[in-house]
Scaffold this active site. Structure first.
Site, short mmCIF file in Angstrom:
data_model
loop_
_atom_site.label_atom_id
_atom_site.label_comp_id
_atom_site.label_asym_id
_atom_site.label_seq_id
_atom_site.Cartn_x
_atom_site.Cartn_y
_atom_site.Cartn_z
N HIS A 387 0.84 -1.20 0.00
CA HIS A 387 0.00 0.00 0.00
C HIS A 387 0.88 1.26 0.00
O HIS A 387 0.72 2.15 -0.84
CB HIS A 387 -0.89 -0.04 1.25
N GLU A 388 1.83 1.31 0.93
CA GLU A 388 2.68 2.50 1.05
C GLU A 388 3.54 2.68 -0.20
O GLU A 388 3.79 3.80 -0.63
CB GLU A 388 3.55 2.45 2.31
N HIS A 391 1.64 4.64 -2.78
CA HIS A 391 1.77 6.10 -2.57
C HIS A 391 3.13 6.58 -3.06
O HIS A 391 3.24 7.60 -3.73
CB HIS A 391 1.66 6.45 -1.08
N HIS A 394 3.54 6.65 -6.85
CA HIS A 394 2.73 7.76 -7.36
C HIS A 394 3.49 9.08 -7.20
O HIS A 394 3.65 9.86 -8.14
CB HIS A 394 1.40 7.78 -6.61
ZN LIG Z 1 -2.94 5.24 2.15
#
Ligand SMILES: [Zn+2]
Length: 599
Positions: A387-388, A391, A394
């Site tokens: 998940h991290e 980020h 991105h």
């Molecule tokens: Zn998040």
């Protein structure tokens, strides 16, 4: 329990490399002094934004200083978070924070002064080459102009700000500082501390007596204060309605969504499409009822895992491997960014004394991304890491491809890349795990994630819109009317498998997000967009992945969030992405049921 090590005992290769920002604390101090010396540069622009040259010079100066201060701040806050008990770095962090505030205050004249340039002139200026990198920011300012009031009115509204924030601060104080709950009691008569922090964990317990006790004690406490809490919520809704009317918006929702230029159709579409698929939510609650072996499901049975006694351990080294394999459909450049992150110490992996809890992705323009973890050997940490990295990738792409003023991204799209990564991981793991119980565990987590992010947040969004509409229509918001609206929605979403009681009707009283002005729907739209995009990538060829990278990850905030997503393949003004996401949920339900047969 293993003993928690100190910061000094961490192996260097598992810590983040902050020397890539500043070689040493001395280098930080030098930069700090240099930037402090640049305070005051703004004076040369004050009252002098009278040409496109002057405007460009002001914007460029502000951006250049802001980029440098960003690095100072990130260095200090990461140093502080790695060991919050280290006094040197807490001092460094507050020093950096103070400089940020000073800088923001010094430059706060700029936007109001740009707004004083008349619309047509600004429109002409922003087409000029020298302002090309700022053109989109200026376009957005021009679009918001019709809702800016006279100087005198703006001053009055600003002065009223503190008074208007009172309902939210009163709720915050009450909810976090004053409110206490009676202990929860388990089947053996042992007591368990019940707090905001322990509530959900207690509801995940396999002891039904404990779950019921936590649930009833929590909501009867809120129920005892329902009149007070209906007034604080009513107060914040009134503020939203007042501000929207004062600025000439059609409604509170119109104003809230206008901030990021999100059409209201997105909101209505979300609610309608989710409502059209409530049969899937009902199928899920019925499956849960059967799986837990209950005649009737109660609201305190909705969080506990449906699959018991699964140990799903995972070391950090194993996790890296799973993550990289699962992201292969994204192609080599994407994978290489993640490999670089793993090899060049972007990640601060393990817990140590004083380290900030939880996980996040940070960094700023001109630095690489940084990820804070508190690694525990289980599969949930693998999902957090992946998940991290969503980020981080991105941010990495946006910062590489855009000037700093367009390299951030709005809250509307902030959770897309992270949830996208998680979806690829879940798909890959499901296809490659041998153990049926582990597969079921994984699916249970996926189903719960979807329920929590899409169904629950859409239910919240419906509630939020309903109470604002009631206020705008002059209907009173009382404990009675709020309970009635919330209770009805809860029954609609959870369906007939649940036996209801009056406790859940007051759940609205504990949700801080209802004080955040049309915020929660973005959890649903972000999750649905990610589910839809990952489905397209998994079913498509590398072109689809390329499009997602080029049109979404690299775009930052260089276009309206709705357009960025549309170009990447999800048009949030239509029902299609939500429908696609529902198909993913449905197929996970199918897989879950099929696997149960094999147990
Ligand atoms: Zn998040």
């Amino acid at each position: 329990m293993s003993k928690v090590i100190t910061r000094e005992q961490q192996e260097e290769k598992y810590t983040w490399d902050l020397q890539t920002i500043f070689e040493s604390d001395e280098a930080f101090e030098e930069k700090y002094k240099e930037l402090e010396g640049r305070l005051g540069e703004e004076v040369q622009f004050q009252g002098k934004i009278d040409s496109s040259e002057a405007l460009a010079a002001a914007l460029e100066t502000e951006r250049a200083i802001s980029d440098e201060i960003g690095k100072l701040f990130v260095y200090a806050h990461l140093k502080h978070d790695q060991d919050t008990s280290n006094d040197t770095y807490s001092a460094l962090e507050s020093k950096a924070r103070t400089l940020v505030v000073k800088f923001n205050t010094a430059w706060s004249f700029l936007i109001p002064e740009i707004m004083k340039v008349d619309q047509e002139t600004l429109e002409t200026w922003r087409q000029e080459e020298r302002l090309s990198e700022f053109s989109f920011d200026l376009e957005k300012l021009n679009k918001k102009r019709e809702h800016v009031l006279s100087d005198k009115e703006e001053r009055l509204l600003a002065q009223a700000g503190e008074v208007m924030s009172n309902p939210t601060s009163t709720f915050g104080m009450f909810n976090n500082a004053d409110l206490e709950f009676p202990d929860a009691v388990d089947a053996e008569g042992n007591t368990h501390a019940l707090t905001q922090g322990t509530y959900i964990d207690l509801l995940k317990s396999s002891d039904r007596t404990l779950r019921q006790s936590a649930y009833e004690n929590l909501y009867s406490t809120y129920g005892a204060f329902k009149n007070t809490l209906s007034q604080t919520l009513q107060g914040v809704v009134s503020t939203h309605v007042f501000q929207a009317q004062a600025r000439g918006y059609d409604s509170a929702r119109h104003q809230a969504l206008s901030n990021n230029f999100i059409p209201e159709a997105v909101y209505d579409n979300l609610v309608k499409t989710v409502n059209d698929h409530l049969h899937l939510m009902h199928r899920y609650t019925e499956l849960r009822r059967k799986q837990l072996g209950l005649d009737k499901l109660k609201m305190y049975d909705v969080y506990t895992p449906m699959i018991k006694d699964v140990e799903f351990e995972m070391t950090y080294e194993e996790a890296k491997d799973w993550m990289l394999k699962s992201l292969e459909p994204m192609g080599d450049t994407y994978l290489n960014i993640i490999k670089e992150g793993l090899d060049s110490r972007w990640v601060d992996v393990y817990e140590n004394k004083g380290k900030r809890s939880g996980a996040y992705s940070s960094g700023t323009y001109g630095t690489n991304p940084f990820i804070l973890m508190n690694w525990q050997n289980n599969v949930n940490n693998l999902f957090t890491l992946t998940h991290e990295f969503g980020h981080s990738v991105h941010s990495y792409y946006s910062r590489q491809s855009q000037p700093s003023n367009k390299s951030g991204y709005s809250i509307f799209v902030a959770e897309v890349a992270s949830n996208f990564n998680e979806a690829l991981l879940a798909d890959y793991m499901f296809k490659n795990l041998e153990d049926t119980k582990k597969k079921l565990y994984l699916l249970n987590e996926q189903l719960e994630g979807f329920r929590g992010s899409v169904f629950r947040q859409t239910m919240f969004a419906e509630f939020e819109h309903k109470i604002h509409s009631m206020k705008e229509a002059g209907e009173p918001l009382t404990a009675g009317s709020l309970n009635a609206v919330y209770g009805d929605l809860n029954r609609k979403y959870f369906g007939d498998a649940v036996e209801y009681d009056e406790y859940i009707d007051v759940e609205w009283a504990r949700i801080p997000h209802f004080y955040m002005n049309y915020y929660v729907y973005q959890y649903s739209t972000g999750y649905a967009a990610a589910a839809s995009l990952s489905k397209q990538v998994l079913e498509g060829d590398t072109d689809v992945a390329e499009r997602y990278i080029n049109e979404f990850l690299k775009k930052g905030s260089s276009d309206y969030p709705i357009n960025v997503l549309k170009n990447a393949g999800v048009d949030m003004t239509t029902s299609e992405p939500i429908e696609n996401a529902m198909k993913v949920f449905e197929s996970q339900l199918d897989q879950f049921e099929a696997l149960l047969e094999k147990l």
